[in-house]
Design a protein around this motif. Structure first.
Motif, PDB file in Angstrom:
ATOM      1  N   ILE A 227       0.151  -6.287   8.852  1.00 33.26           N
ATOM      2  CA  ILE A 227       0.581  -7.419   9.740  1.00 33.26           C
ATOM      3  C   ILE A 227       1.777  -7.974   8.937  1.00 33.26           C
ATOM      4  CG2 ILE A 227      -0.394  -9.894   8.369  1.00 33.26           C
ATOM      5  CD1 ILE A 227      -2.593  -8.454   7.509  1.00 33.26           C
ATOM      6  N   LEU A 228       2.631  -6.981   8.194  1.00 36.92           N
ATOM      7  CA  LEU A 228       3.723  -8.216   8.428  1.00 36.92           C
ATOM      8  C   LEU A 228       5.141  -7.274   9.587  1.00 36.92           C
ATOM      9  CD1 LEU A 228       4.491  -7.453   4.582  1.00 36.92           C
ATOM     10  CD2 LEU A 228       4.608 -10.056   5.903  1.00 36.92           C
ATOM     11  N   GLY A 229       4.473  -6.032   9.537  1.00 35.18           N
ATOM     12  CA  GLY A 229       5.358  -5.175  10.940  1.00 35.18           C
ATOM     13  C   GLY A 229       5.156  -6.378  12.232  1.00 35.18           C
TER      14      GLY A 229
ATOM     15  N   ILE B 160      -1.986  -0.475   3.284  1.00 41.33           N
ATOM     16  CA  ILE B 160      -2.214  -0.904   4.575  1.00 41.33           C
ATOM     17  C   ILE B 160      -2.456  -2.138   5.541  1.00 41.33           C
ATOM     18  CG2 ILE B 160      -2.057   0.519   6.372  1.00 41.33           C
ATOM     19  CD1 ILE B 160      -2.721   3.179   4.690  1.00 41.33           C
ATOM     20  N   THR B 161      -3.247  -2.461   5.128  1.00 43.57           N
ATOM     21  CA  THR B 161      -3.159  -3.261   5.951  1.00 43.57           C
ATOM     22  C   THR B 161      -2.587  -4.724   5.664  1.00 43.57           C
ATOM     23  OG1 THR B 161      -5.506  -3.503   6.296  1.00 43.57           O
ATOM     24  CG2 THR B 161      -4.657  -4.980   6.075  1.00 43.57           C
TER      25      THR B 161
ATOM     26  N   ILE C 183       6.933  -9.716  16.089  1.00 45.12           N
ATOM     27  CA  ILE C 183       6.538 -10.652  17.073  1.00 45.12           C
ATOM     28  C   ILE C 183       7.571 -12.549  16.479  1.00 45.12           C
ATOM     29  CG2 ILE C 183       5.241 -13.185  18.178  1.00 45.12           C
ATOM     30  CD1 ILE C 183       3.395 -10.588  17.636  1.00 45.12           C
ATOM     31  N   ALA C 184       7.447 -12.694  15.520  1.00 47.85           N
ATOM     32  CA  ALA C 184       8.409 -13.668  14.892  1.00 47.85           C
ATOM     33  C   ALA C 184       9.588 -13.333  14.764  1.00 47.85           C
ATOM     34  CB  ALA C 184       7.999 -14.485  13.616  1.00 47.85           C
ATOM     35  N   ILE C 185      10.513 -12.748  14.173  1.00 50.77           N
ATOM     36  CA  ILE C 185      12.262 -12.770  14.650  1.00 50.77           C
ATOM     37  C   ILE C 185      12.983 -12.476  15.672  1.00 50.77           C
ATOM     38  CG2 ILE C 185      13.649 -11.004  13.279  1.00 50.77           C
ATOM     39  CD1 ILE C 185      11.871 -10.223  11.164  1.00 50.77           C
ATOM     40  N   PRO C 186      11.942 -11.971  16.017  1.00 53.74           N
ATOM     41  CA  PRO C 186      12.981 -12.087  17.711  1.00 53.74           C
ATOM     42  C   PRO C 186      13.159 -13.651  18.036  1.00 53.74           C
ATOM     43  CG  PRO C 186      11.451 -10.347  17.317  1.00 53.74           C
ATOM     44  CD  PRO C 186      11.064 -10.657  16.833  1.00 53.74           C
TER      45      PRO C 186
END
Length: 155
Positions: free
Chosen positions: A16-18, A11-12, A23-26
């Motif tokens: 973190i991936l979420g 879950i952690t 933030i980064a992908i957009p």
């Protein structure tokens, strides 16, 4: 003994991936002009600081020539001089010239793009009339670059 990850660890990692993807992908998928503009802004700041330091270090007049989308640097061949007539090399030895369609250079006094800034050997920066120039360079939705003619400070 069992090998593997615990539910808390999984879950952690997913959280973190979420966060990274939110933030980064957009930012990566948005128009590349933001990154190009930020790079160009730093290039212009570095060029103006290089021009000011070169003028003081060489004890010669250095000119930053602007259009609304380009910056080029030249230096006087001798001192004293009223004009710059030799290309000023950038730190890597090549002639300094940079352009980006997303930049708009405006002189705060006139509202027009300045023809040139003159970096004097004493550290001051003047405009065409010889008066210390205050210049603001605005770059596509990023912070302004301010040039203070009295102090030679580029921010």
């Amino acid at each position: 003994m069992q090998n593997g990850f615990t539910m808390v660890e999984l879950i952690t990692v997913m959280v973190i991936l979420g966060i990274i993807s939110a933030i980064a992908i957009p930012r990566l998928l948005s128009s590349g002009s933001t990154f190009a503009s930020a790079t160009y802004r730093q290039t212009v700041v570095a060029a103006l600081r290089h021009a000011q330091k070169s003028a003081v270090g060489h004890r010669r007049l250095v000119c930053a020539n602007f259009t609304t989308t380009t910056v080029t640097l030249t230096i006087a061949a001798a001192n004293p001089a009223a004009a710059c007539n030799t290309t000023l090399a950038s730190p890597d030895g090549s002639a300094y010239a940079s352009s980006d369609a997303s930049v708009t250079a405006t002189d705060t006094a006139t509202g027009q793009a300045p023809a040139a800034l003159f970096f004097l050997p004493d550290g001051q920066i003047t405009d065409n009339s010889g008066v210390p120039a205050t210049l603001t360079i605005t770059i596509a939705n990023l912070g302004n670059i301010t040039v203070n003619g009295n102090t030679g400070y580029v921010e």
